[in-house]
Motif scaffolding. Structure first.
Motif, PDB file in Angstrom:
ATOM      1  N   ASN A 192     -10.451  27.552  17.803  1.00 45.29           N
ATOM      2  CA  ASN A 192      -9.004  27.560  18.036  1.00 45.29           C
ATOM      3  C   ASN A 192      -8.653  26.654  19.200  1.00 45.29           C
ATOM      4  O   ASN A 192      -9.465  26.431  20.093  1.00 45.29           O
ATOM      5  CB  ASN A 192      -8.514  28.976  18.350  1.00 45.29           C
ATOM      6  N   THR A 193      -7.429  26.149  19.179  1.00 44.58           N
ATOM      7  CA  THR A 193      -6.910  25.398  20.321  1.00 44.58           C
ATOM      8  C   THR A 193      -5.511  25.896  20.616  1.00 44.58           C
ATOM      9  O   THR A 193      -4.849  26.464  19.752  1.00 44.58           O
ATOM     10  CB  THR A 193      -6.917  23.877  20.062  1.00 44.58           C
ATOM     11  N   GLU A 194      -5.067  25.687  21.828  1.00 39.23           N
ATOM     12  CA  GLU A 194      -3.757  26.172  22.242  1.00 39.23           C
ATOM     13  C   GLU A 194      -2.741  25.041  22.294  1.00 39.23           C
ATOM     14  O   GLU A 194      -3.059  23.919  22.694  1.00 39.23           O
ATOM     15  CB  GLU A 194      -3.847  26.844  23.607  1.00 39.23           C
ATOM     16  N   PHE A 195      -1.534  25.374  21.874  1.00 36.88           N
ATOM     17  CA  PHE A 195      -0.385  24.482  21.947  1.00 36.88           C
ATOM     18  C   PHE A 195       0.733  25.244  22.653  1.00 36.88           C
ATOM     19  O   PHE A 195       0.965  26.408  22.355  1.00 36.88           O
ATOM     20  CB  PHE A 195       0.111  24.101  20.544  1.00 36.88           C
ATOM     21  N   VAL A 196       1.424  24.587  23.558  1.00 36.27           N
ATOM     22  CA  VAL A 196       2.571  25.197  24.229  1.00 36.27           C
ATOM     23  C   VAL A 196       3.837  24.625  23.605  1.00 36.27           C
ATOM     24  O   VAL A 196       3.991  23.397  23.502  1.00 36.27           O
ATOM     25  CB  VAL A 196       2.551  24.925  25.747  1.00 36.27           C
ATOM     26  N   LEU A 197       4.723  25.496  23.164  1.00 35.07           N
ATOM     27  CA  LEU A 197       6.004  25.060  22.616  1.00 35.07           C
ATOM     28  C   LEU A 197       6.870  24.579  23.777  1.00 35.07           C
ATOM     29  O   LEU A 197       7.225  25.363  24.663  1.00 35.07           O
ATOM     30  CB  LEU A 197       6.687  26.214  21.877  1.00 35.07           C
ATOM     31  N   VAL A 198       7.189  23.289  23.798  1.00 34.10           N
ATOM     32  CA  VAL A 198       7.941  22.730  24.920  1.00 34.10           C
ATOM     33  C   VAL A 198       9.399  22.453  24.576  1.00 34.10           C
ATOM     34  O   VAL A 198      10.224  22.260  25.479  1.00 34.10           O
ATOM     35  CB  VAL A 198       7.276  21.453  25.486  1.00 34.10           C
ATOM     36  N   GLU A 199       9.721  22.417  23.279  1.00 36.66           N
ATOM     37  CA  GLU A 199      11.110  22.170  22.887  1.00 36.66           C
ATOM     38  C   GLU A 199      11.353  22.706  21.486  1.00 36.66           C
ATOM     39  O   GLU A 199      10.524  22.537  20.597  1.00 36.66           O
ATOM     40  CB  GLU A 199      11.412  20.671  22.918  1.00 36.66           C
ATOM     41  N   ALA A 200      12.513  23.325  21.306  1.00 35.35           N
ATOM     42  CA  ALA A 200      12.982  23.769  19.995  1.00 35.35           C
ATOM     43  C   ALA A 200      14.431  23.316  19.892  1.00 35.35           C
ATOM     44  O   ALA A 200      15.274  23.779  20.670  1.00 35.35           O
ATOM     45  CB  ALA A 200      12.872  25.284  19.861  1.00 35.35           C
ATOM     46  N   SER A 201      14.722  22.381  18.988  1.00 37.56           N
ATOM     47  CA  SER A 201      16.068  21.811  18.956  1.00 37.56           C
ATOM     48  C   SER A 201      16.570  21.627  17.526  1.00 37.56           C
ATOM     49  O   SER A 201      15.791  21.365  16.605  1.00 37.56           O
ATOM     50  CB  SER A 201      16.098  20.478  19.696  1.00 37.56           C
ATOM     51  N   PRO A 202      17.897  21.736  17.345  1.00 36.07           N
ATOM     52  CA  PRO A 202      18.471  21.538  16.012  1.00 36.07           C
ATOM     53  C   PRO A 202      18.437  20.071  15.612  1.00 36.07           C
ATOM     54  O   PRO A 202      18.409  19.186  16.468  1.00 36.07           O
ATOM     55  CB  PRO A 202      19.913  22.030  16.180  1.00 36.07           C
ATOM     56  N   LEU A 203      18.429  19.827  14.324  1.00 42.08           N
ATOM     57  CA  LEU A 203      18.533  18.481  13.770  1.00 42.08           C
ATOM     58  C   LEU A 203      19.819  18.407  12.953  1.00 42.08           C
ATOM     59  O   LEU A 203      20.288  19.429  12.432  1.00 42.08           O
ATOM     60  CB  LEU A 203      17.332  18.180  12.868  1.00 42.08           C
TER      61      LEU A 203
END
Length: 97
Positions: free
Chosen positions: A25-36
């Motif tokens: 496994n590897t880790e990812f940090v969610l840095v942005e969530a934006s509308p399109l």
């Protein structure tokens, strides 16, 4: 499984997601969530949105579908595309449309 929306991810910006890889496994940090923007007059099942994740791994992971886990959201498939390299890792994008 329910259809994921932008509202499902916004509360978890700056939290860690885990992706299953063949070597572990590897880790990812969610840095942005934006509308399109949505196409005009489109009848969509959900509003389109984009997620950006940061990985501190020294290797570039290929564009593909990963099994991703989050402690609250649960497990789901996510197509991640590498979009940028930073000094300390890589940025990956997932687009929902």
């Amino acid at each position: 499984m329910k259809l994921l929306t932008l509202e499902d991810f916004v509360p978890f910006v700056n939290t860690t997601f885990s992706a299953a890889l063949t070597a572990g496994n590897t880790e990812f940090v969610l840095v942005e969530a934006s509308p399109l923007p949505a196409p005009p007059k489109a009848q969509l099942m959900r509003a389109p949105f984009s997620l950006l994740f940061r990985s501190a791994a020294a290797v570039l992971f290929p564009q593909q579908t990963y099994t991703v886990r989050h402690s609250v959201i649960g497990e789901f498939a996510l197509f991640l595309v590498p979009v940028a390299q930073e000094r300390d890792g890589f940025i990956y994008q997932a687009v929902f449309n």
